[in-house]
Design an enzyme around this catalytic site. Structure first.
Site, PDB file in Angstrom:
ATOM      1  N   TYR A  56       0.845  -1.193   0.000  1.00 17.11           N
ATOM      2  CA  TYR A  56       0.000   0.000   0.000  1.00 17.11           C
ATOM      3  C   TYR A  56       0.877   1.238   0.000  1.00 17.11           C
ATOM      4  O   TYR A  56       1.815   1.324   0.784  1.00 17.11           O
ATOM      5  CB  TYR A  56      -0.908   0.026   1.241  1.00 17.11           C
ATOM      6  N   GLU A  58      -0.612   4.714  -0.536  1.00 17.23           N
ATOM      7  CA  GLU A  58      -1.487   5.876  -0.742  1.00 17.23           C
ATOM      8  C   GLU A  58      -0.694   7.159  -0.539  1.00 17.23           C
ATOM      9  O   GLU A  58       0.115   7.262   0.384  1.00 17.23           O
ATOM     10  CB  GLU A  58      -2.661   5.826   0.247  1.00 17.23           C
ATOM     11  N   ASP A 202      -6.564  13.530 -25.293  1.00 19.56           N
ATOM     12  CA  ASP A 202      -6.503  12.134 -24.857  1.00 19.56           C
ATOM     13  C   ASP A 202      -5.782  11.337 -25.944  1.00 19.56           C
ATOM     14  O   ASP A 202      -6.357  11.061 -27.002  1.00 19.56           O
ATOM     15  CB  ASP A 202      -7.931  11.620 -24.630  1.00 19.56           C
ATOM     16  N   THR A 228      -3.574   6.157 -22.076  1.00 21.41           N
ATOM     17  CA  THR A 228      -3.385   4.821 -21.526  1.00 21.41           C
ATOM     18  C   THR A 228      -1.912   4.488 -21.738  1.00 21.41           C
ATOM     19  O   THR A 228      -1.221   5.145 -22.520  1.00 21.41           O
ATOM     20  CB  THR A 228      -4.223   3.757 -22.259  1.00 21.41           C
ATOM     21  N   LYS A 231      -1.524   0.766 -25.132  1.00 17.54           N
ATOM     22  CA  LYS A 231      -1.868   0.657 -26.559  1.00 17.54           C
ATOM     23  C   LYS A 231      -0.570   0.773 -27.366  1.00 17.54           C
ATOM     24  O   LYS A 231       0.289  -0.088 -27.210  1.00 17.54           O
ATOM     25  CB  LYS A 231      -2.954   1.663 -26.902  1.00 17.54           C
ATOM     26  N   ARG A 237      -1.396  -2.419 -18.595  1.00 14.18           N
ATOM     27  CA  ARG A 237      -2.695  -1.735 -18.661  1.00 14.18           C
ATOM     28  C   ARG A 237      -2.719  -0.646 -17.599  1.00 14.18           C
ATOM     29  O   ARG A 237      -2.502  -0.930 -16.418  1.00 14.18           O
ATOM     30  CB  ARG A 237      -3.843  -2.707 -18.371  1.00 14.18           C
TER      31      ARG A 237
HETATM   32  C1  PLP Z   1      -8.747   3.171 -24.799  1.00 15.40           C
HETATM   33  C2  PLP Z   1      -9.137   4.576 -24.548  1.00 15.40           C
HETATM   34  C3  PLP Z   1      -9.455   5.042 -23.260  1.00 15.40           C
HETATM   35  C4  PLP Z   1      -9.735   4.151 -22.096  1.00 15.40           C
HETATM   36  O1  PLP Z   1      -8.815   3.375 -21.606  1.00 15.40           O
HETATM   37  P1  PLP Z   1      -9.161   2.249 -20.525  1.00 15.40           P
HETATM   38  O2  PLP Z   1      -7.815   1.950 -19.987  1.00 15.40           O
HETATM   39  O3  PLP Z   1      -9.811   1.143 -21.272  1.00 15.40           O
HETATM   40  O4  PLP Z   1     -10.072   2.860 -19.502  1.00 15.40           O
HETATM   41  C5  PLP Z   1      -9.679   6.396 -23.072  1.00 15.40           C
HETATM   42  N1  PLP Z   1      -9.634   7.237 -24.108  1.00 15.40           N
HETATM   43  C6  PLP Z   1      -9.380   6.823 -25.361  1.00 15.40           C
HETATM   44  C7  PLP Z   1      -9.343   7.830 -26.456  1.00 15.40           C
HETATM   45  C8  PLP Z   1      -9.138   5.478 -25.623  1.00 15.40           C
HETATM   46  O5  PLP Z   1      -8.923   5.074 -26.877  1.00 15.40           O
END
Ligand code: PLP
Length: 419
Positions: A56, A58, A202, A228, A231, A237
């Protein structure tokens, strides 16, 4: 008792071990074309399974709510420093558990329930965390969607500006999960400043490309950049948020304690490992190969008569409009037939789709995972041929089974990363 704690999973839980073995086999024996997926390195997986899962922590480095955090601080600082070096940002928070969690923290930091948010229409490639009705974002905020123009299926920045002037959003979101073209973050930044909105970019899908300079960076133009890490960035993840020093305290507060509890320290450690990989020169070569492969896949599909949304791609993904070649084939059916042949894709809406989101007229394909396995432009032509044969088979079981065999043979030449 202690003995049980040190035995391998195959002895203590053969049922679960079997499921994991099956998933390893599935990943090895199928072609992964889902644009948001990848195969991480053995090192990243090793770190994600390390003893950091036991702790932990936090709070933040130097200000933890628990004792024993000396190595937690070291690893979180390492992840932060590497992320800053990779993206050239002032401040980063590496604790968000996912991309969606990162976005929620930004919303809490800059919009109140009922405020207006301008974001890309989900049917034009937006993400569910940018305003889907049944997501927190669509539930709490007044979402005004912008979209692609009918003319060229690209985001129409004049339309974004018009909507921003008309609706005066508190927050503008630039980002997508299914858009094959470059985003003009600079123009988004200008529009946001003009109407007094904050800009959240994003880059969940394109973070790897941004990190190596193969997509323009949103950092200089955005108040908040979320991503994220799993990807194109090819880490564990998870999510993260980058911002300027002025907003650092606000963002940190809204991640913890605002929207999360204890950080996933094993995942933060694995983020540090992945960022370390991304800082190596090989990572740029990898990202360039993703782009080359996407171009090759696009060209090969076009040669079979497929129309690609916007005519092609600038990034790692393509959206195939199935209608010209197969007027009666839905994205849903295509996805199912392809999966039977060992080719993993997802159905996707195309701009101005007449079919429902559960059916769709499009298929989204991405090259990050195949590129990790070492497939190059020559293999992309093979993959396009396999896809075309499946889609032209009418689902004929014998044809699909034969292609399944060819997919297996191709996969055997390109092992997924394993110890
Ligand atoms: C994949 C994605 C997310 C979300 O990611 P998670 O880890 O699945 O919550 C947010 N924004 C965009 C543009 C994405 O392609």
């Amino acid at each position: 008792m202690r003995e049980f704690l040190t035995q391998p999973l195959s002895d203590t839980d053969p049922q679960l071990a079997e499921i994991i073995k099956h998933e390893e086999e599935r990943q090895q024996n199928t072609l992964e074309l889902i644009a948001s997926e990848n195969h991480v390195s053995v090192a990243v997986r090793q770190v994600a399974g390390s003893v950091f899962t036991n702790k932990y922590a936090e709070g933040y480095p130097g200000r933890r709510y628990y004792g024993g955090c000396v190595n937690m601080d070291a690893v979180e600082n390492l992840a932060r420093d590497r992320a800053k070096q990779l993206f050239h940002c002032d401040h980063v928070n590496v604790q968000p558990h996912s991309g969606a969690s990162a976005n929620i923290a930004v919303y809490m930091a800059c919009v109140n329930p009922g405020d207006t948010v301008l974001s890309l229409d989900l049917a034009h490639g937006g993400h569910l965390s940018h305003g889907l009705k049944v997501n927190l974002s669509g539930h709490l905020y007044k979402i005004v969607p912008y979209g692609c123009s009918r003319k060229d299926e690209r985001i129409d920045m004049a339309e974004v500006r018009r909507l921003a002037r008309e609706h005066k959003p508190k927050l503008i979101i630039a980002g997508f999960s299914a858009y094959p073209r470059v985003l003009d973050f600079e123009a988004f930044g200008e529009i946001a400043r003009e109407v007094g909105a904050r800009l959240m970019s994003d880059i969940a899908h394109i973070a790897g490309l941004v990190a190596v300079g193969l997509h323009p960076s949103p950092i200089p133009h955005s108040d908040f950049t979320t991503t994220t890490t799993h990807k194109t960035l090819r880490g564990p993840r998870g999510g993260m948020i980058m911002c300027r020093e002025d907003d650092a305290k606000l963002i940190d507060k809204w991640v913890f304690p605002g929207t999360q509890g204890g950080p996933l320290m094993h995942i933060i450690a694995a983020k540090a490992a992945a960022f370390g990989e991304a800082l190596r020169p090989e990572f740029k070569v990898y990202q360039q190969q993703i782009l080359d492969n996407a171009q090759a896949l696009a060209a090969a599909l076009r040669s079979h008569g497929y129309r690609l949304v916007s005519g092609g791609t600038d990034n790692h993904l393509l959206l195939v409009d199935l209608r010209d070649v197969h007027p009666d084939l839905t994205g849903k059916q295509a996805e199912q037939w392809l999966e039977s042949a060992g080719i993993i894709t997802n159905k996707n809406m195309i701009p101005f789709d007449e079919r429902k989101p559960t059916q769709t007229s499009g298929l989204r394909l991405g090259t990050p995972a195949l590129t990790t396995r070492g497939l190059k432009t020559g293999e992309m032509k093979t993959v396009a041929d396999l896809i075309h044969r499946v889609l032209s088979s009418d689902g004929d079981e014998a044809v699909v089974a034969k292609i399944r065999g060819e997919v297996r043979d191709l996969c055997a030449q390109f092992p997924v990363p394993h110890a």
